[in-house]
Design a protein around this motif. Structure first.
Motif, PDB file in Angstrom:
ATOM      1  N   LEU A  65       0.814  -1.212   0.000  1.00 49.47           N
ATOM      2  CA  LEU A  65       0.000   0.000   0.000  1.00 49.47           C
ATOM      3  C   LEU A  65       0.849   1.263   0.000  1.00 49.47           C
ATOM      4  N   ASN A  66       2.086   1.164   0.473  1.00 41.41           N
ATOM      5  CA  ASN A  66       2.945   2.345   0.426  1.00 41.41           C
ATOM      6  C   ASN A  66       3.668   2.471  -0.915  1.00 41.41           C
ATOM      7  N   ARG A  67       3.076   1.940  -1.941  1.00 38.38           N
ATOM      8  CA  ARG A  67       3.458   2.214  -3.329  1.00 38.38           C
ATOM      9  C   ARG A  67       2.226   2.614  -4.136  1.00 38.38           C
ATOM     10  N   ASP A  68       1.126   2.900  -3.448  1.00 41.36           N
ATOM     11  CA  ASP A  68      -0.161   3.040  -4.124  1.00 41.36           C
ATOM     12  C   ASP A  68      -0.753   4.441  -4.055  1.00 41.36           C
ATOM     13  N   TYR A  69      -0.038   5.395  -3.466  1.00 42.70           N
ATOM     14  CA  TYR A  69      -0.669   6.699  -3.250  1.00 42.70           C
ATOM     15  C   TYR A  69      -0.964   7.434  -4.550  1.00 42.70           C
ATOM     16  N   ALA A  70      -0.121   7.312  -5.555  1.00 41.14           N
ATOM     17  CA  ALA A  70      -0.384   8.009  -6.818  1.00 41.14           C
ATOM     18  C   ALA A  70      -1.429   7.276  -7.649  1.00 41.14           C
ATOM     19  N   LYS A  71      -1.252   5.974  -7.867  1.00 42.95           N
ATOM     20  CA  LYS A  71      -2.168   5.243  -8.747  1.00 42.95           C
ATOM     21  C   LYS A  71      -3.481   4.880  -8.064  1.00 42.95           C
ATOM     22  N   ALA A  72      -3.480   4.777  -6.737  1.00 46.23           N
ATOM     23  CA  ALA A  72      -4.718   4.580  -5.959  1.00 46.23           C
ATOM     24  C   ALA A  72      -5.528   3.383  -6.447  1.00 46.23           C
ATOM     25  N   ASP A  73      -4.869   2.235  -6.571  1.00 42.61           N
ATOM     26  CA  ASP A  73      -5.567   1.021  -6.993  1.00 42.61           C
ATOM     27  C   ASP A  73      -6.379   0.377  -5.865  1.00 42.61           C
ATOM     28  N   SER A  74      -5.947   0.566  -4.623  1.00 43.75           N
ATOM     29  CA  SER A  74      -6.516  -0.193  -3.509  1.00 43.75           C
ATOM     30  C   SER A  74      -7.631   0.579  -2.807  1.00 43.75           C
ATOM     31  N   SER A  75      -8.564  -0.187  -2.230  1.00 36.76           N
ATOM     32  CA  SER A  75      -9.642   0.443  -1.456  1.00 36.76           C
ATOM     33  C   SER A  75      -9.093   1.114  -0.204  1.00 36.76           C
ATOM     34  N   GLU A  76      -8.004   0.563   0.338  1.00 37.16           N
ATOM     35  CA  GLU A  76      -7.442   1.134   1.561  1.00 37.16           C
ATOM     36  C   GLU A  76      -6.868   2.532   1.306  1.00 37.16           C
ATOM     37  N   ILE A  77      -6.096   2.674   0.248  1.00 36.74           N
ATOM     38  CA  ILE A  77      -5.501   3.983  -0.026  1.00 36.74           C
ATOM     39  C   ILE A  77      -6.567   4.963  -0.495  1.00 36.74           C
ATOM     40  N   ARG A  78      -7.555   4.481  -1.227  1.00 34.56           N
ATOM     41  CA  ARG A  78      -8.633   5.402  -1.611  1.00 34.56           C
ATOM     42  C   ARG A  78      -9.365   5.924  -0.375  1.00 34.56           C
ATOM     43  N   ALA A  79      -9.466   5.092   0.653  1.00 36.06           N
ATOM     44  CA  ALA A  79     -10.087   5.560   1.900  1.00 36.06           C
ATOM     45  C   ALA A  79      -9.238   6.649   2.553  1.00 36.06           C
ATOM     46  N   ILE A  80      -7.917   6.470   2.548  1.00 34.83           N
ATOM     47  CA  ILE A  80      -7.033   7.491   3.118  1.00 34.83           C
ATOM     48  C   ILE A  80      -7.095   8.778   2.304  1.00 34.83           C
ATOM     49  N   LEU A  81      -7.122   8.660   0.975  1.00 36.70           N
ATOM     50  CA  LEU A  81      -7.193   9.856   0.141  1.00 36.70           C
ATOM     51  C   LEU A  81      -8.498  10.604   0.384  1.00 36.70           C
ATOM     52  N   GLN A  82      -9.588   9.866   0.538  1.00 40.66           N
ATOM     53  CA  GLN A  82     -10.856  10.521   0.840  1.00 40.66           C
ATOM     54  C   GLN A  82     -10.774  11.244   2.181  1.00 40.66           C
ATOM     55  N   LEU A  83     -10.105  10.628   3.139  1.00 42.58           N
ATOM     56  CA  LEU A  83      -9.915  11.256   4.445  1.00 42.58           C
ATOM     57  C   LEU A  83      -9.091  12.541   4.307  1.00 42.58           C
ATOM     58  N   MET A  84      -8.051  12.493   3.488  1.00 43.57           N
ATOM     59  CA  MET A  84      -7.229  13.681   3.270  1.00 43.57           C
ATOM     60  C   MET A  84      -8.027  14.778   2.573  1.00 43.57           C
ATOM     61  N   ASN A  85      -8.876  14.391   1.632  1.00 45.16           N
ATOM     62  CA  ASN A  85      -9.704  15.389   0.953  1.00 45.16           C
ATOM     63  C   ASN A  85     -10.671  16.057   1.929  1.00 45.16           C
ATOM     64  N   ARG A  86     -11.227  15.282   2.852  1.00 44.86           N
ATOM     65  CA  ARG A  86     -12.206  15.833   3.793  1.00 44.86           C
ATOM     66  C   ARG A  86     -11.543  16.723   4.837  1.00 44.86           C
ATOM     67  N   TRP A  87     -10.402  16.291   5.366  1.00 45.65           N
ATOM     68  CA  TRP A  87      -9.797  16.989   6.492  1.00 45.65           C
ATOM     69  C   TRP A  87      -8.673  17.943   6.093  1.00 45.65           C
ATOM     70  N   ASP A  88      -8.068  17.743   4.931  1.00 49.03           N
ATOM     71  CA  ASP A  88      -6.975  18.576   4.441  1.00 49.03           C
ATOM     72  C   ASP A  88      -5.916  18.780   5.525  1.00 49.03           C
ATOM     73  N   PRO A  89      -5.248  17.711   5.956  1.00 52.55           N
ATOM     74  CA  PRO A  89      -4.294  17.842   7.064  1.00 52.55           C
ATOM     75  C   PRO A  89      -3.096  18.699   6.700  1.00 52.55           C
ATOM     76  N   ALA A  90      -2.681  19.546   7.631  1.00 52.13           N
ATOM     77  CA  ALA A  90      -1.480  20.359   7.445  1.00 52.13           C
ATOM     78  C   ALA A  90      -0.232  19.506   7.542  1.00 52.13           C
ATOM     79  N   VAL A  91      -0.292  18.465   8.384  1.00 51.31           N
ATOM     80  CA  VAL A  91       0.843  17.557   8.579  1.00 51.31           C
ATOM     81  C   VAL A  91       0.316  16.129   8.529  1.00 51.31           C
ATOM     82  N   PHE A  92       0.940  15.318   7.676  1.00 53.06           N
ATOM     83  CA  PHE A  92       0.574  13.907   7.536  1.00 53.06           C
ATOM     84  C   PHE A  92       1.732  13.071   8.059  1.00 53.06           C
ATOM     85  N   VAL A  93       1.453  12.126   8.953  1.00 53.45           N
ATOM     86  CA  VAL A  93       2.488  11.315   9.595  1.00 53.45           C
ATOM     87  C   VAL A  93       2.240   9.848   9.279  1.00 53.45           C
TER      88      VAL A  93
END
Length: 650
Positions: A222-250
């Motif tokens: 999954l830590n190779r999937d952030y750009a292509k977003a093939d997985s349901s798990e990373i799409r869930a994280i991206l949706q979370l980032m879109n909703r919350w727009d975090p200033a710092v991601f850890v």
């Protein structure tokens, strides 16, 4: 939303049924209208009540039931003195129980499902009760998003995160940050890997007793999937980032690699130069974290401790940023700070959990004084990134040649011939700490620089659908184009023979060569326009520039555009070649010159006929044409020769 929408349909449906039975009497119609008005009023009240109830449940999702004592939040790790870690079910319980212990200060949200259908949850924590994206935006408050368990064998982030948030809500750590930030914590983003638990998944790691596996249920890292977003798990994280727009991601991890004394590496992205100066903000945050972790008794590093030459400690280290398939460089390409935390795998599980806890504690402590600065950086970056169109942007950097010598706390090591491998065997002696004087490369040279299109990109016709899904996941804006307009664009045609890398993350990645050239194109139905004037502009370049390593083209989304689908039989090609030679004397000269210049062509009947087929009107001019076009100038889209001002692309 679904309850409200469902109930809003009921009065109309009832009216239809009454009409069928009531006949035409005016009195019946009046009674029916009165009844409907009354029913509508009742339903309206019910809808308001239901919406209020649902909203209340969402804000305090797991706060249902009696309030629990703080002792209910002790993890398996704490109960076993970090010999073991809990299962996925424990993480779900802790997420849902923490709001019951601290009502109004935490909530647990379901954010998606894993490949195997396991729930993904996010714990939202704010000591002063700012628990929704709307409240965050209203107060202009920065958000910290912490993610653990993407590599599920590296799981101390889960246990440290739960413990720290519990202690923060009790006022035991970082109390001054209680009204400075809201934290969103995903304890396990890879639950399928987490539940594939054995004692043997990570032989180069000390503890816990059992740990999960690196990949998800589809065997994707999954830590190779952030750009292509093939997985349901990373799409869930991206949706979370879109909703919350975090200033710092850890992102919380454990290292692989050599044995040494340093217990944690904390890399703040971007580390490489940026025209928008986000790298300077990252450096300030990195320096502050390193200082605080040292004061807390740790031996931190600001770079990833992987040798330049594998198995050769004297080769030293480099700093830099990976492409955005990785989590924290991805955050930086969104214009936000990313922090990769890597505890050292040869420390005990308890030590690694402590290193993680203190890193998160240090970040919260900094939030008390730096939150306003992080928020100001967000606003500044969003404005600057919208102006990238027409400018040169370096997307990737390579290590330079200049290095400085550093003192690195390692162990004595030697190399002996191995009768097993036949190669030198690197052996570390943890009883003998020593200082290694090794090079650290901190200078960078541009590795990939592109000029951003002045206006944006067009995704052509039938390929737009698959691109749209990923753009939506990233929160990238685009516009649908009507009809079949004529537009002058730059196109990318792949040249030479395309070779493919071995299968990687389930995809066949082509090695592409080619250049952008201008030409008029009539767009297929369904095309979309992606403007550069938006805050995701750097990410757009990574996805749509074909030579970028995490582009749609590089990940094989457009491989079918590289496949020949129509052919000309040899006997037909023989006939057509003779006609073409008769009609064009220059063609004969070109053919003869090609034969003289290329002996392999001269020996191959297939290639000789192909010389003519590629120049024949039946040749598919779209072969090797990537379905991504650059738009450099404002364009009035034209369909059938008639300008359509309403569809002007600016």
């Amino acid at each position: 939303m679904s309850l409200s929408a469902t109930h809003s349909l009921q009065p109309g449906a009832a009216a239809g049924r009454l009409e069928d039975r009531s006949g035409n009497g005016s009195g019946a119609r009046r009674r029916r209208r009165a009844g409907l008005a009354s029913a509508s009023a009742i339903v309206g009240v019910l809808v308001l009540v239901l919406v209020a109830a649902v909203s209340s449940l969402l804000v305090g999702c797991a706060a249902r039931g009696p309030q629990l004592p703080v002792s209910a939040l002790r993890t398996t790790a704490e109960q076993t003195d970090y010999v073991a870690t809990g299962d996925h079910a424990e993480a779900l319980r802790l997420c849902r129980d923490l709001p019951r212990v601290f009502p109004g200060k935490a909530r647990c949200d379901d954010i998606g499902r894993s490949a195997q259908g396991r729930p993904l949850v996010a714990l939202v924590v704010s000591p002063d009760g700012v628990l929704t994206p709307e409240q965050v935006r209203q107060r202009q408050r920065p958000v910290l998003l912490w993610q653990a368990g993407i590599h599920a064998g590296e799981i101390e982030g889960k246990d440290a995160g739960f413990a720290l948030l519990r202690d923060w809500l009790q006022g035991q750590v970082a109390a001054a940050a209680s009204s400075a930030v809201t934290v969103v914590f995903v304890p396990i983003i890879n639950p399928d890997g987490h539940e594939r638990r054995t004692p043997n998944n990570r032989p180069n790691q000390r503890g816990p007793r059992e740990m999960g596996f690196r990949t998800n249920g589809r065997n994707l890292n999954l830590n190779r999937d952030y750009a292509k977003a093939d997985s349901s798990e990373i799409r869930a994280i991206l949706q979370l980032m879109n909703r919350w727009d975090p200033a710092v991601f850890v992102d919380l991890h454990t290292t692989d690699g050599a044995k040494f004394e340093h217990d944690v590496a904390v890399m703040v992205s971007p580390q490489t130069p940026r025209a928008d100066l986000l790298d300077e903000a990252a450096q300030r945050l990195s320096d502050a974290l390193q200082q605080r972790l040292g004061a807390l008794g740790h031996l931190p590093l600001p770079f990833y401790p992987s040798f330049v030459i594998d198995g050769e400690p004297s080769s030293g280290f480099t700093r830099g940023d990976a492409p955005p398939r990785f989590s924290t460089p991805y955050a930086a390409e969104r214009g936000r700070l990313g922090i990769l935390v890597e505890t050292h795998s040869w420390r005990t599980y308890k030590e690694r959990a402590s290193s993680t806890y203190h890193t998160l504690q240090a970040l919260l402590e900094l939030a008390a004084t730096e939150a306003a600065s992080w928020r100001a950086t967000e606003v500044q970056l969003d404005a600057e990134l919208t102006r990238l169109g027409g400018t040169a942007v370096t997307l990737l950097w390579a290590p330079g040649k200049t290095a400085r010598t550093i003192d690195f706390r390692g162990y004595h090591y030697d190399k002996v011939p191995s009768e097993i491998s036949g190669a030198p065997w690197l052996r570390f002696d943890e009883r003998k700490p020593e200082i290694w004087k090794v090079p650290l490369v901190e200078e960078f040279t541009p590795a990939l620089t592109v000029t951003a299109p002045a206006r944006g990109y067009i995704i052509h016709g039938g390929f737009a659908g698959l691109v749209r899904e990923v753009l939506d996941a990233h929160g990238i804006a685009y516009r649908e184009l009507d009809g079949n307009p004529l537009v002058t664009v730059s196109v990318f045609r792949v040249t030479g023979k395309t070779e493919f890398e071995p299968s990687y993350e389930g995809r066949a990645r082509p090695r592409l060569q080619g250049t952008w050239t201008p030409e008029p194109r009539t767009l297929d139905t369904g095309s979309i326009f992606v403007p550069m004037a938006q805050s995701r502009a750097r990410l757009i370049l990574h996805l749509l520039e074909p030579t970028a390593p995490d582009s749609f083209a590089a990940w094989g989304h457009f491989n079918s555009a590289l496949e020949q689908k129509e052919y000309m039989e040899p006997y037909v090609a023989e006939e057509e070649a003779r006609k073409m030679l008769e009609q064009d004397p220059k063609l004969r000269a070109a053919f003869e010159a090609a034969l003289a210049a290329d002996p392999e062509l001269a020996k191959s009947p297939t290639r000789r006929l192909d010389f003519f087929y590629r120049r024949h009107p039946s040749w598919d001019e779209r072969l090797n044409l990537l379905p991504v076009f650059r738009l450099e100038q404002p364009a009035v889209l034209v369909e059938g020769g008639v300008p359509r001002d309403a569809q002007a692309v600016k």
